[in-house]
Design a protein around this motif. Structure first.
Motif, PDB file in Angstrom:
ATOM      1  N   ILE A  64      46.411  26.672  31.881  1.00 25.87           N
ATOM      2  CA  ILE A  64      46.560  26.864  30.442  1.00 25.87           C
ATOM      3  C   ILE A  64      47.094  28.276  30.256  1.00 25.87           C
ATOM      4  N   GLY A  65      48.225  28.374  29.570  1.00 22.69           N
ATOM      5  CA  GLY A  65      48.900  29.657  29.406  1.00 22.69           C
ATOM      6  C   GLY A  65      48.001  30.736  28.835  1.00 22.69           C
ATOM      7  N   PRO A  66      48.129  31.958  29.375  1.00 25.26           N
ATOM      8  CA  PRO A  66      47.269  33.062  28.927  1.00 25.26           C
ATOM      9  C   PRO A  66      47.610  33.537  27.512  1.00 25.26           C
ATOM     10  N   PRO A  67      46.622  34.076  26.811  1.00 20.67           N
ATOM     11  CA  PRO A  67      46.840  34.570  25.448  1.00 20.67           C
ATOM     12  C   PRO A  67      47.784  35.776  25.423  1.00 20.67           C
ATOM     13  N   ASN A  68      48.369  35.990  24.258  1.00 15.98           N
ATOM     14  CA  ASN A  68      49.265  37.130  24.016  1.00 15.98           C
ATOM     15  C   ASN A  68      50.513  37.113  24.884  1.00 15.98           C
ATOM     16  N   THR A  69      50.941  35.898  25.264  1.00 18.99           N
ATOM     17  CA  THR A  69      52.197  35.712  25.997  1.00 18.99           C
ATOM     18  C   THR A  69      52.904  34.522  25.366  1.00 18.99           C
ATOM     19  N   VAL A  70      54.159  34.300  25.763  1.00 18.63           N
ATOM     20  CA  VAL A  70      54.877  33.113  25.274  1.00 18.63           C
ATOM     21  C   VAL A  70      54.258  31.831  25.829  1.00 18.63           C
ATOM     22  N   HIS A  71      53.392  31.966  26.805  1.00 18.02           N
ATOM     23  CA  HIS A  71      52.739  30.810  27.437  1.00 18.02           C
ATOM     24  C   HIS A  71      51.462  30.393  26.726  1.00 18.02           C
ATOM     25  N   MET A 107      52.418  35.945  47.143  1.00 22.68           N
ATOM     26  CA  MET A 107      51.277  35.253  47.751  1.00 22.68           C
ATOM     27  C   MET A 107      51.744  34.182  48.734  1.00 22.68           C
ATOM     28  N   LEU A 108      52.815  33.471  48.402  1.00 22.52           N
ATOM     29  CA  LEU A 108      53.335  32.449  49.322  1.00 22.52           C
ATOM     30  C   LEU A 108      54.125  33.090  50.456  1.00 22.52           C
ATOM     31  N   ALA A 109      54.892  34.138  50.139  1.00 24.03           N
ATOM     32  CA  ALA A 109      55.701  34.802  51.164  1.00 24.03           C
ATOM     33  C   ALA A 109      54.835  35.461  52.225  1.00 24.03           C
ATOM     34  N   ASP A 110      53.717  36.051  51.789  1.00 24.23           N
ATOM     35  CA  ASP A 110      52.815  36.756  52.703  1.00 24.23           C
ATOM     36  C   ASP A 110      51.504  35.984  52.871  1.00 24.23           C
ATOM     37  N   TRP A 111      51.611  34.696  53.055  1.00 25.80           N
ATOM     38  CA  TRP A 111      50.459  33.798  53.083  1.00 25.80           C
ATOM     39  C   TRP A 111      49.437  34.213  54.121  1.00 25.80           C
ATOM     40  N   LYS A 112      48.178  34.168  53.733  1.00 23.31           N
ATOM     41  CA  LYS A 112      47.049  34.395  54.639  1.00 23.31           C
ATOM     42  C   LYS A 112      46.182  33.142  54.643  1.00 23.31           C
ATOM     43  N   ARG A 113      45.654  32.806  55.782  1.00 22.53           N
ATOM     44  CA  ARG A 113      44.847  31.592  55.931  1.00 22.53           C
ATOM     45  C   ARG A 113      43.682  31.547  54.941  1.00 22.53           C
ATOM     46  N   GLU A 114      43.181  32.702  54.552  1.00 20.82           N
ATOM     47  CA  GLU A 114      42.048  32.774  53.639  1.00 20.82           C
ATOM     48  C   GLU A 114      42.422  32.384  52.209  1.00 20.82           C
ATOM     49  N   LEU A 162      49.488  32.629  39.728  1.00 21.72           N
ATOM     50  CA  LEU A 162      50.575  32.175  38.851  1.00 21.72           C
ATOM     51  C   LEU A 162      50.234  32.471  37.394  1.00 21.72           C
ATOM     52  N   LYS A 163      48.981  32.242  37.026  1.00 26.83           N
ATOM     53  CA  LYS A 163      48.556  32.550  35.657  1.00 26.83           C
ATOM     54  C   LYS A 163      48.700  34.045  35.395  1.00 26.83           C
ATOM     55  N   LYS A 164      48.288  34.856  36.357  1.00 23.91           N
ATOM     56  CA  LYS A 164      48.428  36.306  36.214  1.00 23.91           C
ATOM     57  C   LYS A 164      49.907  36.692  36.097  1.00 23.91           C
ATOM     58  N   GLU A 165      50.746  36.027  36.871  1.00 26.98           N
ATOM     59  CA  GLU A 165      52.190  36.295  36.847  1.00 26.98           C
ATOM     60  C   GLU A 165      52.794  36.020  35.465  1.00 26.98           C
ATOM     61  N   MET A 166      52.198  35.067  34.747  1.00 27.26           N
ATOM     62  CA  MET A 166      52.671  34.758  33.390  1.00 27.26           C
ATOM     63  C   MET A 166      52.493  35.954  32.454  1.00 27.26           C
ATOM     64  N   THR A 167      51.549  36.842  32.785  1.00 27.40           N
ATOM     65  CA  THR A 167      51.281  38.002  31.928  1.00 27.40           C
ATOM     66  C   THR A 167      52.089  39.227  32.342  1.00 27.40           C
ATOM     67  N   SER A 168      52.838  39.126  33.426  1.00 26.23           N
ATOM     68  CA  SER A 168      53.607  40.284  33.900  1.00 26.23           C
ATOM     69  C   SER A 168      54.746  40.594  32.926  1.00 26.23           C
ATOM     70  N   PRO A 169      55.188  41.847  32.884  1.00 23.46           N
ATOM     71  CA  PRO A 169      56.239  42.244  31.939  1.00 23.46           C
ATOM     72  C   PRO A 169      57.501  41.373  32.024  1.00 23.46           C
ATOM     73  N   GLN A 170      57.880  40.946  33.233  1.00 18.64           N
ATOM     74  CA  GLN A 170      59.105  40.152  33.371  1.00 18.64           C
ATOM     75  C   GLN A 170      58.943  38.701  32.919  1.00 18.64           C
ATOM     76  N   ASN A 171      57.713  38.231  32.728  1.00 25.30           N
ATOM     77  CA  ASN A 171      57.493  36.827  32.362  1.00 25.30           C
ATOM     78  C   ASN A 171      56.820  36.615  31.000  1.00 25.30           C
ATOM     79  N   ARG A 172      56.111  37.586  30.500  1.00 22.32           N
ATOM     80  CA  ARG A 172      55.288  37.387  29.302  1.00 22.32           C
ATOM     81  C   ARG A 172      56.086  37.069  28.051  1.00 22.32           C
TER      82      ARG A 172
END
Length: 160
Positions: free
Chosen positions: A53-60, A107-114, A124-134
């Protein structure tokens, strides 16, 4: 003492996926991210669905995004394939296919087993709030254009 150094117990793939399934069924955090198996009869536990569910205060804000996650035989040593079923405009997502591009999503490029599917969805949700995506223009509300999934079926989703 042996010269083995620190030995780590490696949890087998299916046990790991069962743990993730149990956690996904219990619900995550504030309820804005969820995931589960796509097909309960999938004995290999490969096909999963996720919702953000898209985060608040963004276009999402207020939008509900559906995703597909595919855990191949090498998971969790290799990351799952991740694809948005819902149309979205984000810097790490191929607009035509909905695929989350590992080269643009660390996260996918530098994947860790954990790492887990939950971690991917939360990031991905956090990425929605980044300056380039919000503030990126998004497909209009109610867009029912579905994407063709890996089985050739068209999946439709209304974004509310």
């Amino acid at each position: 003492m042996g010269s083995e150094g620190s030995s780590r117990v490696v949890v087998p793939r299916n046990f790991r996926l069962l743990e993730e399934l149990e956690r996904g069924e219990k619900g995550i955090g504030d309820g804005t991210v969820s995931y589960g198996m796509d097909d309960a009869d999938d004995v290999h536990m490969q096909s999963w669905t996720g919702t953000i569910i898209g985060p608040p205060n963004t276009v999402h804000e207020g939008r509900i995004y559906q995703l597909k996650l595919f855990c191949g035989k090498e998971y969790p040593d290799q990351p799952p394939g991740v694809r948005f079923q819902s149309r979205i405009n984000m810097s790490c997502v191929n607009y035509e296919t909905g695929v989350v591009e590992p080269s643009h999503f660390p996260m996918l490029a530098d994947w860790k087993r954990e790492n887990t599917m939950e971690d991917i969805l939360m990031q991905l949700k956090k990425e929605m709030t980044s300056p380039q995506n919000r503030k990126l223009a998004q497909p209009s509300d109610g867009n029912e254009e579905g994407r063709v999934d890996q089985k050739g079926l068209v999946v439709k989703c209304c974004i509310m």
